[in-house]
Design an enzyme around this catalytic site. Structure first.
Site, mmCIF file in Angstrom:
data_model
loop_
_atom_site.group_PDB
_atom_site.id
_atom_site.type_symbol
_atom_site.label_atom_id
_atom_site.label_comp_id
_atom_site.label_asym_id
_atom_site.label_seq_id
_atom_site.Cartn_x
_atom_site.Cartn_y
_atom_site.Cartn_z
ATOM 1 N N ASP A 151 -8.860 26.406 49.246
ATOM 2 C CA ASP A 151 -9.149 24.760 49.233
ATOM 3 C C ASP A 151 -8.702 24.709 47.417
ATOM 4 O OD1 ASP A 151 -9.973 24.460 51.897
ATOM 5 O OD2 ASP A 151 -11.459 23.508 51.318
ATOM 6 N N HIS B 130 -12.318 29.223 47.657
ATOM 7 C CA HIS B 130 -11.077 27.752 46.255
ATOM 8 C C HIS B 130 -10.355 28.452 45.032
ATOM 9 C CE1 HIS B 130 -14.647 25.154 47.788
ATOM 10 N NE2 HIS B 130 -13.938 24.232 47.503
#
Ligand SMILES: [Zn+2]
Length: 246
Positions: free
Chosen positions: A70, A217
């Site tokens: 992400d 992430h």
């Protein structure tokens, strides 16, 4: 507004009105309890990333593991991560933030060119306020990112991940209109807030299970080492790492 959302809205308004009616009639305690139960019900559906109260969320895959990354694209991390994925012959899904994709469209195209999936992660990633956003702001956050990614890629993404997993009452009807599937996760190491990659990897390892969707992430202080650690970790399992969640 679709029928399911209209039904839920009416139900919430009826219960809320009833609680106010009870209090106005002097049944203060009963009215407060009803009101608190309603608010707890709504907060659970909104803040719990795995909640299916407002609609479906995918948290597992049928076989192997699914690596999802992400908060990109990021000019520092994305190229390094793409090289790592190539090195470990692994495909992943990147959930991109619209504002960043607008700045780095070449990185978006590069992710796709290397064979990875791209999903919508809202336009501005309003992680502290998305849960409380109204229908217009919710729609704008999702649709603006969707339109931009569609323009860059020449096709519309089909995957959506909510900022920090928070939803609200209006997300699912918008996802249905845009033909987006909500993707959650079942293994994570809180790498967005940690600076200790070893600790992150231990947490991921501890939460890995059959069909896990792994959350990682980019654009963090430890992104490349965490991603490489995850890739090494996944290689120790017999299960394949699938490049798609379907
Ligand atoms: Zn995010």
């Amino acid at each position: 507004m679709n029928i399911a959302l209209a039904g839920r809205t009416v139900l919430v308004l009826v219960v809320f009105s009833h609680s106010i009616f009870l209090m106005a009639q002097g049944h203060l305690f009963a009215g407060l309890v009803e009101n608190l139960l309603l608010m707890s019900f709504l907060l659970y559906g909104t803040l719990n990333p795995g909640s299916r109260l407002f609609g479906p969320v995918q948290r597992k895959v049928d076989e192997g593991f699914w690596l999802t990354i992400d908060d990109g694209p990021d000019p520092g991390d994305t190229p390094v991560i793409l090289d790592l994925l190539d090195q470990y012959e692994t495909k992943a899904a990147f959930f991109l933030i619209g504002e960043k994709a607008a700045k780095y469209p070449d990185l978006v195209r590069e992710i796709r060119k290397r064979g990875h999936q791209i999903g919508n992660h809202t336009w501005s990633h309003p992680q502290t306020s998305f849960w409380a956003a109204g229908p217009i702001r919710t729609s704008r956050e999702i649709k603006k990112c969707q339109d931009l990614l569609t323009e860059i890629l020449g096709e519309a993404p089909t995957l959506f991940r909510a900022p920090v997993g928070h939803r609200n009452f209006f997300v699912h009807p918008i996802l249905r209109v845009l033909n987006l599937r909500l993707i959650g996760w079942s293994a994570r190491g809180f790498d967005a807030v940690s600076t200790d990659s070893q600790e992150v990897l231990e947490k991921i390892n501890g939460s890995l299970g059959e069909g896990s969707i792994v959350l990682a992430h980019e654009a963090t202080a430890i992104a490349p080492e965490v991603i490489e650690g995850i890739l090494k970790l996944l290689q120790t399992y017999d299960e394949p790492v699938v490049g798609t969640g379907s």
